[in-house]
Design a protein around this motif. Sequence first.
Motif, PDB file in Angstrom:
ATOM      1  N   LEU A 116      43.811  38.574  43.036  1.00 23.56           N
ATOM      2  CA  LEU A 116      44.217  38.842  41.518  1.00 23.56           C
ATOM      3  C   LEU A 116      43.955  40.176  41.051  1.00 23.56           C
ATOM      4  O   LEU A 116      45.129  40.706  40.410  1.00 23.56           O
ATOM      5  CB  LEU A 116      43.393  37.765  40.736  1.00 23.56           C
ATOM      6  N   LEU A 117      42.964  40.765  41.432  1.00 20.08           N
ATOM      7  CA  LEU A 117      42.919  41.946  40.844  1.00 20.08           C
ATOM      8  C   LEU A 117      43.787  43.051  41.608  1.00 20.08           C
ATOM      9  O   LEU A 117      44.374  43.791  41.004  1.00 20.08           O
ATOM     10  CB  LEU A 117      41.576  42.481  41.285  1.00 20.08           C
ATOM     11  N   ASP A 118      43.894  42.740  42.917  1.00 21.79           N
ATOM     12  CA  ASP A 118      44.999  43.658  43.685  1.00 21.79           C
ATOM     13  C   ASP A 118      46.298  43.472  43.196  1.00 21.79           C
ATOM     14  O   ASP A 118      47.219  44.582  43.077  1.00 21.79           O
ATOM     15  CB  ASP A 118      44.988  43.250  45.143  1.00 21.79           C
ATOM     16  N   ALA A 119      46.531  42.414  42.728  1.00 22.63           N
ATOM     17  CA  ALA A 119      48.066  41.891  41.986  1.00 22.63           C
ATOM     18  C   ALA A 119      48.128  42.485  40.261  1.00 22.63           C
ATOM     19  O   ALA A 119      49.229  42.314  39.943  1.00 22.63           O
ATOM     20  CB  ALA A 119      48.525  40.606  42.157  1.00 22.63           C
ATOM     21  N   GLY A 120      47.065  42.986  39.899  1.00 26.05           N
ATOM     22  CA  GLY A 120      47.178  43.362  38.497  1.00 26.05           C
ATOM     23  C   GLY A 120      46.891  42.402  37.527  1.00 26.05           C
ATOM     24  O   GLY A 120      47.049  42.681  36.492  1.00 26.05           O
ATOM     25  N   GLU A 121      46.287  41.300  38.022  1.00 24.39           N
ATOM     26  CA  GLU A 121      46.046  40.237  37.156  1.00 24.39           C
ATOM     27  C   GLU A 121      44.446  40.346  36.555  1.00 24.39           C
ATOM     28  O   GLU A 121      43.680  41.227  36.987  1.00 24.39           O
ATOM     29  CB  GLU A 121      45.977  38.746  37.860  1.00 24.39           C
ATOM     30  N   ARG A 122      43.976  39.610  35.536  1.00 20.48           N
ATOM     31  CA  ARG A 122      42.843  39.489  34.921  1.00 20.48           C
ATOM     32  C   ARG A 122      41.961  38.270  35.145  1.00 20.48           C
ATOM     33  O   ARG A 122      41.892  37.425  34.466  1.00 20.48           O
ATOM     34  CB  ARG A 122      43.018  39.772  33.513  1.00 20.48           C
ATOM     35  N   PRO A 123      41.270  38.264  36.304  1.00 23.21           N
ATOM     36  CA  PRO A 123      40.363  36.953  36.544  1.00 23.21           C
ATOM     37  C   PRO A 123      39.174  37.006  35.780  1.00 23.21           C
ATOM     38  O   PRO A 123      38.724  37.898  35.156  1.00 23.21           O
ATOM     39  CB  PRO A 123      40.270  37.171  38.058  1.00 23.21           C
ATOM     40  N   VAL A 124      38.834  35.716  35.415  1.00 23.01           N
ATOM     41  CA  VAL A 124      37.593  35.402  34.823  1.00 23.01           C
ATOM     42  C   VAL A 124      37.013  34.503  35.781  1.00 23.01           C
ATOM     43  O   VAL A 124      37.459  33.264  35.936  1.00 23.01           O
ATOM     44  CB  VAL A 124      37.854  34.770  33.465  1.00 23.01           C
ATOM     45  N   VAL A 125      35.520  34.519  36.169  1.00 21.82           N
ATOM     46  CA  VAL A 125      34.961  33.628  36.781  1.00 21.82           C
ATOM     47  C   VAL A 125      33.950  32.665  36.398  1.00 21.82           C
ATOM     48  O   VAL A 125      33.072  33.209  35.564  1.00 21.82           O
ATOM     49  CB  VAL A 125      34.398  34.428  38.244  1.00 21.82           C
ATOM     50  N   ILE A 126      34.010  31.497  36.781  1.00 21.06           N
ATOM     51  CA  ILE A 126      32.768  30.590  36.561  1.00 21.06           C
ATOM     52  C   ILE A 126      32.496  29.962  37.993  1.00 21.06           C
ATOM     53  O   ILE A 126      33.158  29.807  38.958  1.00 21.06           O
ATOM     54  CB  ILE A 126      33.421  29.346  35.865  1.00 21.06           C
ATOM     55  N   ASP A 127      31.091  30.120  38.160  1.00 19.09           N
ATOM     56  CA  ASP A 127      30.486  29.514  39.391  1.00 19.09           C
ATOM     57  C   ASP A 127      28.985  29.109  39.312  1.00 19.09           C
ATOM     58  O   ASP A 127      28.382  29.738  38.319  1.00 19.09           O
ATOM     59  CB  ASP A 127      30.521  30.607  40.488  1.00 19.09           C
ATOM     60  N   ASP A 128      28.608  28.044  39.724  1.00 14.85           N
ATOM     61  CA  ASP A 128      27.083  27.628  39.471  1.00 14.85           C
ATOM     62  C   ASP A 128      26.383  28.343  40.504  1.00 14.85           C
ATOM     63  O   ASP A 128      25.139  28.084  40.502  1.00 14.85           O
ATOM     64  CB  ASP A 128      27.018  26.308  39.469  1.00 14.85           C
ATOM     65  N   LEU A 129      26.830  29.027  41.483  1.00 16.16           N
ATOM     66  CA  LEU A 129      25.919  29.894  42.497  1.00 16.16           C
ATOM     67  C   LEU A 129      25.247  28.952  43.270  1.00 16.16           C
ATOM     68  O   LEU A 129      24.123  29.372  43.934  1.00 16.16           O
ATOM     69  CB  LEU A 129      24.940  30.785  41.667  1.00 16.16           C
ATOM     70  N   SER A 130      25.529  27.591  43.314  1.00 13.49           N
ATOM     71  CA  SER A 130      24.870  26.933  44.587  1.00 13.49           C
ATOM     72  C   SER A 130      25.374  26.928  45.843  1.00 13.49           C
ATOM     73  O   SER A 130      24.501  26.886  46.780  1.00 13.49           O
ATOM     74  CB  SER A 130      25.324  25.326  44.147  1.00 13.49           C
ATOM     75  N   THR A 131      26.388  27.548  45.941  1.00 11.89           N
ATOM     76  CA  THR A 131      26.727  28.155  47.348  1.00 11.89           C
ATOM     77  C   THR A 131      27.446  29.495  47.188  1.00 11.89           C
ATOM     78  O   THR A 131      27.741  30.290  48.303  1.00 11.89           O
ATOM     79  CB  THR A 131      27.966  27.292  48.211  1.00 11.89           C
ATOM     80  N   GLY A 132      27.774  30.076  46.008  1.00  9.87           N
ATOM     81  CA  GLY A 132      28.568  31.294  46.027  1.00  9.87           C
ATOM     82  C   GLY A 132      27.374  32.366  45.562  1.00  9.87           C
ATOM     83  O   GLY A 132      26.049  32.131  45.715  1.00  9.87           O
ATOM     84  N   PHE A 133      27.754  33.652  45.488  1.00  2.00           N
ATOM     85  CA  PHE A 133      26.674  34.659  45.370  1.00  2.00           C
ATOM     86  C   PHE A 133      27.388  35.554  44.162  1.00  2.00           C
ATOM     87  O   PHE A 133      28.621  36.105  44.142  1.00  2.00           O
ATOM     88  CB  PHE A 133      26.779  35.695  46.576  1.00  2.00           C
ATOM     89  N   ARG A 134      26.512  35.940  43.248  1.00  2.00           N
ATOM     90  CA  ARG A 134      26.976  36.600  42.207  1.00  2.00           C
ATOM     91  C   ARG A 134      27.441  38.088  42.782  1.00  2.00           C
ATOM     92  O   ARG A 134      28.438  38.693  41.965  1.00  2.00           O
ATOM     93  CB  ARG A 134      25.791  37.082  41.272  1.00  2.00           C
ATOM     94  N   SER A 135      26.862  38.504  43.767  1.00  2.00           N
ATOM     95  CA  SER A 135      27.433  39.896  44.322  1.00  2.00           C
ATOM     96  C   SER A 135      28.890  39.840  44.733  1.00  2.00           C
ATOM     97  O   SER A 135      29.316  40.921  45.014  1.00  2.00           O
ATOM     98  CB  SER A 135      26.473  40.372  45.331  1.00  2.00           C
ATOM     99  N   ALA A 136      29.539  38.522  44.958  1.00  2.00           N
ATOM    100  CA  ALA A 136      30.645  38.173  45.510  1.00  2.00           C
ATOM    101  C   ALA A 136      31.787  38.776  44.309  1.00  2.00           C
ATOM    102  O   ALA A 136      32.830  38.863  44.557  1.00  2.00           O
ATOM    103  CB  ALA A 136      30.979  37.181  46.273  1.00  2.00           C
ATOM    104  N   VAL A 137      31.495  38.732  43.185  1.00  2.00           N
ATOM    105  CA  VAL A 137      32.415  39.014  42.089  1.00  2.00           C
ATOM    106  C   VAL A 137      32.368  40.483  41.781  1.00  2.00           C
ATOM    107  O   VAL A 137      31.281  41.089  41.270  1.00  2.00           O
ATOM    108  CB  VAL A 137      31.917  37.998  40.779  1.00  2.00           C
ATOM    109  N   PRO A 138      33.508  41.029  42.086  1.00  2.00           N
ATOM    110  CA  PRO A 138      33.528  42.571  41.673  1.00  2.00           C
ATOM    111  C   PRO A 138      33.257  42.945  40.232  1.00  2.00           C
ATOM    112  O   PRO A 138      33.033  42.320  39.249  1.00  2.00           O
ATOM    113  CB  PRO A 138      35.020  42.894  41.855  1.00  2.00           C
TER     114      PRO A 138
END
Length: 334
Positions: free
Chosen positions: A24-46
């Motif tokens: 999305l960022l590469d395409a010029g969009e504006r992402p907003v992220v929700i994640d409970d970090l049960s399997t994700g990583f905060r560091s993975a969000v730019p």
Amino acid sequence: MTEPRHILVTGGAGYIGSHMTLALLDAGERPVVIDDLSTGFRSAVPDGVPFFEGNSGDPALLGAVFDRYPIEAIIHFAASIVVPDSVSQPLDYYANNTVNARALIECAVRRGVPHVVFSSTAAVYGEPATVPVDEDQPTAPINPYGRSKLMVEWMLQDTAQAYPFSYAALRYFNVCGADPHGRTGQSTRNATHLIKVAVQAATSQRDGMDVFGTDYPTRDGTCIRDYVHVSDLAQAHLDALRHLRAGRPSIICNVGDARGHSVREVIDVVKRVSGVDFEVRLRERRPGDPASLVASNARARQMLGWTPRYGDLDTIVRHALAWEQTLLQRRQNG
């Protein structure tokens, strides 16, 4: 002046979601992220991407996000995905995958969000009658994971009939690989993805690996799957979003490479690309695993204009191996 619109990515700190956020960022969009970090990583969000920690089915959290950001579309990844776990913990899967999705869809309708792109799965087909699998084949999932996802497809269909709302449900096959630029990848140490497990064995993070089932009715007795590169999958979601924005009808389509590789074949490629010969242990079948799942991707190609760029298995393995080596280096550096 109209306020810029944003795309909500649920599960955006996870494996697929982090690739989607980058796309999305590469395409010029504006992402907003929700994640409970049960399997994700905060560091993975730019850096610079708004991030909210919590459950994507939490109405209070969703309300806070929608109050702060004008959301044009939702790309929904947040879900539990391990088939054997769904068999042993079915209620957890229905709660996380189905009940939470219902809350998210309700919020979208109440807030006037017109589009949802949903992360569905080939597991909705169960044991397909013919291979490759096209979207007109009956849906007959054989495990709670597949059923929990199919229920969300039904909710989306019914919602689109009742409200000014459109959706794309992408039924994808085995997701693999990592960002070609090395920015993100599969980072969960106990992940169950075959290629992730194999490259961990090749980098001595695992004491070999297990193969579950060698007596399937396939060319070498092991399960056959369709492997789609995670960056190609992210592109399919962008193409689906463009499809909906153009006012075209809601769509359900497969996302896969349309080629099948057996478990043994994948392991052989990992050994060859890595130059490491690790131990492979043969085990009994696991519950809920169909013998063969290979996509027909004609609809995605024709209706979305989607074309996979990284379908070659050697390329997929090289990207996964490079990311695994990056993770090892980071751990060594603290």
